[in-house]
Scaffold this motif. Sequence first.
Motif, mmCIF file in Angstrom:
data_model
loop_
_atom_site.group_PDB
_atom_site.id
_atom_site.type_symbol
_atom_site.label_atom_id
_atom_site.label_comp_id
_atom_site.label_asym_id
_atom_site.label_seq_id
_atom_site.Cartn_x
_atom_site.Cartn_y
_atom_site.Cartn_z
ATOM 1 N N TYR A 19 0.819 -1.212 0.000
ATOM 2 C CA TYR A 19 0.000 0.000 0.000
ATOM 3 C C TYR A 19 0.855 1.265 0.000
ATOM 4 O O TYR A 19 0.502 2.258 -0.657
ATOM 5 C CB TYR A 19 -0.955 -0.012 1.192
ATOM 6 N N ASN A 20 1.969 1.267 0.728
ATOM 7 C CA ASN A 20 2.835 2.457 0.736
ATOM 8 C C ASN A 20 3.437 2.727 -0.633
ATOM 9 O O ASN A 20 3.574 3.883 -1.047
ATOM 10 C CB ASN A 20 3.948 2.292 1.768
ATOM 11 N N LEU A 21 3.798 1.663 -1.333
ATOM 12 C CA LEU A 21 4.365 1.820 -2.672
ATOM 13 C C LEU A 21 3.307 2.274 -3.671
ATOM 14 O O LEU A 21 3.538 3.182 -4.485
ATOM 15 C CB LEU A 21 4.997 0.498 -3.114
ATOM 16 N N VAL A 22 2.133 1.662 -3.607
ATOM 17 C CA VAL A 22 1.036 2.043 -4.499
ATOM 18 C C VAL A 22 0.637 3.499 -4.276
ATOM 19 O O VAL A 22 0.355 4.239 -5.230
ATOM 20 C CB VAL A 22 -0.172 1.105 -4.290
ATOM 21 N N ASN A 23 0.640 3.943 -3.028
ATOM 22 C CA ASN A 23 0.162 5.285 -2.703
ATOM 23 C C ASN A 23 1.249 6.355 -2.724
ATOM 24 O O ASN A 23 0.938 7.542 -2.576
ATOM 25 C CB ASN A 23 -0.497 5.269 -1.327
ATOM 26 N N CYS A 24 2.506 5.964 -2.923
ATOM 27 C CA CYS A 24 3.582 6.952 -3.007
ATOM 28 C C CYS A 24 3.337 7.852 -4.220
ATOM 29 O O CYS A 24 3.133 7.375 -5.339
ATOM 30 C CB CYS A 24 4.933 6.254 -3.134
ATOM 31 N N SER A 25 3.369 9.157 -4.010
ATOM 32 C CA SER A 25 3.012 10.087 -5.088
ATOM 33 C C SER A 25 4.116 10.252 -6.126
ATOM 34 O O SER A 25 3.859 10.742 -7.231
ATOM 35 C CB SER A 25 2.662 11.456 -4.497
ATOM 36 N N LYS A 26 5.340 9.856 -5.805
ATOM 37 C CA LYS A 26 6.462 10.029 -6.729
ATOM 38 C C LYS A 26 6.561 8.817 -7.662
ATOM 39 O O LYS A 26 6.390 7.672 -7.217
ATOM 40 C CB LYS A 26 7.777 10.194 -5.957
ATOM 41 N N PRO A 27 6.833 9.011 -8.945
ATOM 42 C CA PRO A 27 6.987 7.883 -9.866
ATOM 43 C C PRO A 27 8.228 7.062 -9.533
ATOM 44 O O PRO A 27 9.284 7.617 -9.199
ATOM 45 C CB PRO A 27 7.106 8.539 -11.239
ATOM 46 N N VAL A 28 8.087 5.752 -9.618
ATOM 47 C CA VAL A 28 9.154 4.817 -9.253
ATOM 48 C C VAL A 28 9.561 4.013 -10.475
ATOM 49 O O VAL A 28 8.710 3.483 -11.201
ATOM 50 C CB VAL A 28 8.698 3.871 -8.121
ATOM 51 N N VAL A 29 10.856 3.902 -10.688
ATOM 52 C CA VAL A 29 11.424 3.097 -11.772
ATOM 53 C C VAL A 29 12.234 1.976 -11.140
ATOM 54 O O VAL A 29 13.069 2.231 -10.263
ATOM 55 C CB VAL A 29 12.340 3.950 -12.680
ATOM 56 N N SER A 30 12.000 0.732 -11.548
ATOM 57 C CA SER A 30 12.806 -0.376 -11.045
ATOM 58 C C SER A 30 13.790 -0.827 -12.115
ATOM 59 O O SER A 30 13.484 -0.802 -13.308
ATOM 60 C CB SER A 30 11.932 -1.550 -10.603
ATOM 61 N N ALA A 31 14.981 -1.228 -11.668
ATOM 62 C CA ALA A 31 16.020 -1.748 -12.558
ATOM 63 C C ALA A 31 16.412 -3.121 -12.041
ATOM 64 O O ALA A 31 17.169 -3.239 -11.068
ATOM 65 C CB ALA A 31 17.225 -0.805 -12.593
ATOM 66 N N MET A 32 15.875 -4.175 -12.674
ATOM 67 C CA MET A 32 16.045 -5.537 -12.174
ATOM 68 C C MET A 32 17.090 -6.298 -12.974
ATOM 69 O O MET A 32 17.008 -6.399 -14.197
ATOM 70 C CB MET A 32 14.706 -6.282 -12.219
ATOM 71 N N ASP A 33 18.047 -6.850 -12.244
ATOM 72 C CA ASP A 33 19.105 -7.656 -12.830
ATOM 73 C C ASP A 33 19.282 -8.899 -11.981
ATOM 74 O O ASP A 33 19.127 -8.834 -10.753
ATOM 75 C CB ASP A 33 20.414 -6.850 -12.883
ATOM 76 N N GLY A 34 19.602 -10.035 -12.602
ATOM 77 C CA GLY A 34 19.784 -11.254 -11.834
ATOM 78 C C GLY A 34 18.483 -11.694 -11.193
ATOM 79 O O GLY A 34 17.393 -11.424 -11.701
ATOM 80 N N PRO A 35 18.549 -12.358 -10.016
ATOM 81 C CA PRO A 35 17.321 -12.808 -9.361
ATOM 82 C C PRO A 35 16.493 -11.649 -8.835
ATOM 83 O O PRO A 35 17.023 -10.708 -8.244
ATOM 84 C CB PRO A 35 17.833 -13.694 -8.209
ATOM 85 N N ALA A 36 15.194 -11.723 -9.073
ATOM 86 C CA ALA A 36 14.241 -10.734 -8.552
ATOM 87 C C ALA A 36 13.085 -11.521 -7.949
ATOM 88 O O ALA A 36 12.236 -12.051 -8.670
ATOM 89 C CB ALA A 36 13.757 -9.810 -9.663
ATOM 90 N N VAL A 37 13.080 -11.612 -6.627
ATOM 91 C CA VAL A 37 12.195 -12.530 -5.915
ATOM 92 C C VAL A 37 11.624 -11.826 -4.682
ATOM 93 O O VAL A 37 12.229 -10.887 -4.153
ATOM 94 C CB VAL A 37 12.977 -13.797 -5.460
ATOM 95 N N GLY A 38 10.472 -12.296 -4.225
ATOM 96 C CA GLY A 38 9.960 -11.959 -2.907
ATOM 97 C C GLY A 38 9.710 -10.486 -2.668
ATOM 98 O O GLY A 38 9.181 -9.766 -3.507
ATOM 99 N N ALA A 39 10.128 -10.007 -1.468
ATOM 100 C CA ALA A 39 9.846 -8.629 -1.070
ATOM 101 C C ALA A 39 10.469 -7.629 -2.031
ATOM 102 O O ALA A 39 9.898 -6.574 -2.306
ATOM 103 C CB ALA A 39 10.347 -8.386 0.353
ATOM 104 N N GLY A 40 11.653 -7.955 -2.558
ATOM 105 C CA GLY A 40 12.259 -7.078 -3.556
ATOM 106 C C GLY A 40 11.420 -6.998 -4.813
ATOM 107 O O GLY A 40 11.276 -5.932 -5.422
ATOM 108 N N LEU A 41 10.847 -8.136 -5.199
ATOM 109 C CA LEU A 41 10.027 -8.173 -6.408
ATOM 110 C C LEU A 41 8.760 -7.343 -6.258
ATOM 111 O O LEU A 41 8.211 -6.859 -7.259
ATOM 112 C CB LEU A 41 9.681 -9.623 -6.762
ATOM 113 N N VAL A 42 8.282 -7.167 -5.036
ATOM 114 C CA VAL A 42 7.135 -6.282 -4.806
ATOM 115 C C VAL A 42 7.428 -4.905 -5.399
ATOM 116 O O VAL A 42 6.649 -4.344 -6.176
ATOM 117 C CB VAL A 42 6.823 -6.150 -3.301
#
Length: 269
Positions: A98-121
């Motif tokens: 909910y905090n990530l969904v409601n954060c007003s600033k745009p978020v960009v993810s840069a995924m390399d290698g394994p992306a699992v679990g809480a990080g994958l959220v």
Amino acid sequence: MSERYSDYQRLKFDRPSERVLRITMDNPGRLNSADSVMHGELVRVWRDIDTDPDISAVIICGAGEAFSSGGDLDLVEEMSKDFHTLTRVWKEARDLVYNLVNCSKPVVSAMDGPAVGAGLVAGLLADVSIASRNARIIDGHTRLGVAAGDHAAIVWPLLCGLAKAKYYLMMCEPVSGEEAERIGLISLVTEQEELHDRALEVAKKLAAGSPTAIRWTKYALNNWLRMAGPTFDTSLALEFMGFNGPDVQEGLKSLREKRKPDFDKDCPL
């Protein structure tokens, strides 16, 4: 760097460009797995960013050659044995989404290698998700022995459709960066050496755009995720109920046996 980020331990911060904050998940020797400290920090960082007047866009990535290998197995084992740890992490898992969904600033993810679990959220709920071709996106819940709840129940069906979501979530199959883009699970795929430059390019464009227009566009689009709130809450309850079930100890044992010899600690892959 602002004082508001000074007490973080597992999250590192830098500013690669004006009004752009980069968050690096860093848990050395564990492929940036989310231990108790990182899990809590991933919850509160989005509130700090939301109220930071000096930030207009955010990048989240992992240190080294991994995004995040998911929940630290020591934490998972503690959750399976201690009710208070289980309920604390359950609340954190809910608040992280909910905090990530409601954060007003745009978020960009840069995924390399394994992306699992809480990080994958954070990787998949980012507004623009970018992965290298060799990324390995895995929802590891069913391999551990619990329901694939959490963020997966709301975002995977929206991104790649119910049929693909069921296949990957129930089978626990890894998705390469290239395949993730093809099925619509992520926004963009890049070559590994171009990943961080591409993420920064996107973040700089977002930071230079109209903050009001971008903020409310994000808010409007994320209503699709808010509408799935009852589904998310139910799936999270089903997931965490499983930590007291018969399959988790077997799942932990299997994951520990499969750890690679060059890992300093366990990795849930």
